[in-house]
Design a protein around this motif. Structure first.
Motif, PDB file in Angstrom:
ATOM      1  N   GLU A  82      95.081  78.237  50.487  1.00 50.09           N
ATOM      2  CA  GLU A  82      95.983  77.935  49.368  1.00 50.09           C
ATOM      3  C   GLU A  82      96.218  76.420  49.375  1.00 50.09           C
ATOM      4  N   LYS A  83      96.850  75.898  48.341  1.00 51.27           N
ATOM      5  CA  LYS A  83      97.179  74.464  48.308  1.00 51.27           C
ATOM      6  C   LYS A  83      98.047  74.083  49.503  1.00 51.27           C
ATOM      7  N   SER A  84      98.879  75.023  49.954  1.00 53.81           N
ATOM      8  CA  SER A  84      99.775  74.781  51.090  1.00 53.81           C
ATOM      9  C   SER A  84      99.025  74.784  52.427  1.00 53.81           C
ATOM     10  N   ARG A  88      94.306  82.606  52.133  1.00 58.51           N
ATOM     11  CA  ARG A  88      94.396  83.556  51.013  1.00 58.51           C
ATOM     12  C   ARG A  88      93.166  84.454  51.052  1.00 58.51           C
TER      13      ARG A  88
END
Length: 128
Positions: A82-84, A88
């Motif tokens: 994920e961007k974080s 995922r």
């Protein structure tokens, strides 16, 4: 609503012996996963591959917690960041077909590792 859960643990050194050949990696990991792994050092790559392999195994266990036995390949399950930075889980082909038939509405993935083992847990929420 109900939950499907799968968990898996893998010994990192055991996986390392199996994955000595790049050709074997391509049977388990998508090109996107392999490209992402190439950004890490060799030691970190093995931890990363072990965590993702455990995640794929955990996802298969969650999907197979029912009586259905559709063949699911490792390449049908993809772990991307994920961007974080959190992992995922994305399902493709047969894995997606099974999840759809079970009315899976969300998937949560957690991966952890230490110097010797990687562990992954997958929880799927089913609306039916």
């Amino acid at each position: 609503m109900h939950l499907l859960h799968g968990i898996d643990s893998i010994e990192i050194d055991r996986l390392k012996r199996f994955l000595d050949h790049r050709r074997r990696l391509a049977r388990l990991f998508t090109p996107q996963e392999m490209t992402h792994a190439d950004t890490f050092s060799e030691k970190r790559q093995m931890e990363w591959f072990a965590g993702r392999f455990a995640a794929k195994e955990a996802a298969i266990k969650a999907l197979y917690s029912t009586e259905r036995r559709t063949s699911i390949r490792y390449l049908d399950i993809e772990v991307t960041p994920e961007k974080s930075g959190a992992p995922r889980l994305t399902l493709h082909k047969n894995a997606l077909d099974v999840a759809t038939s079970l009315c899976v509405s969300s998937i949560t993935l957690s991966i952890t590792h230490n110097h010797s083992h990687a562990i992954a847990s997958v929880i799927m929420l089913c609306k039916a």
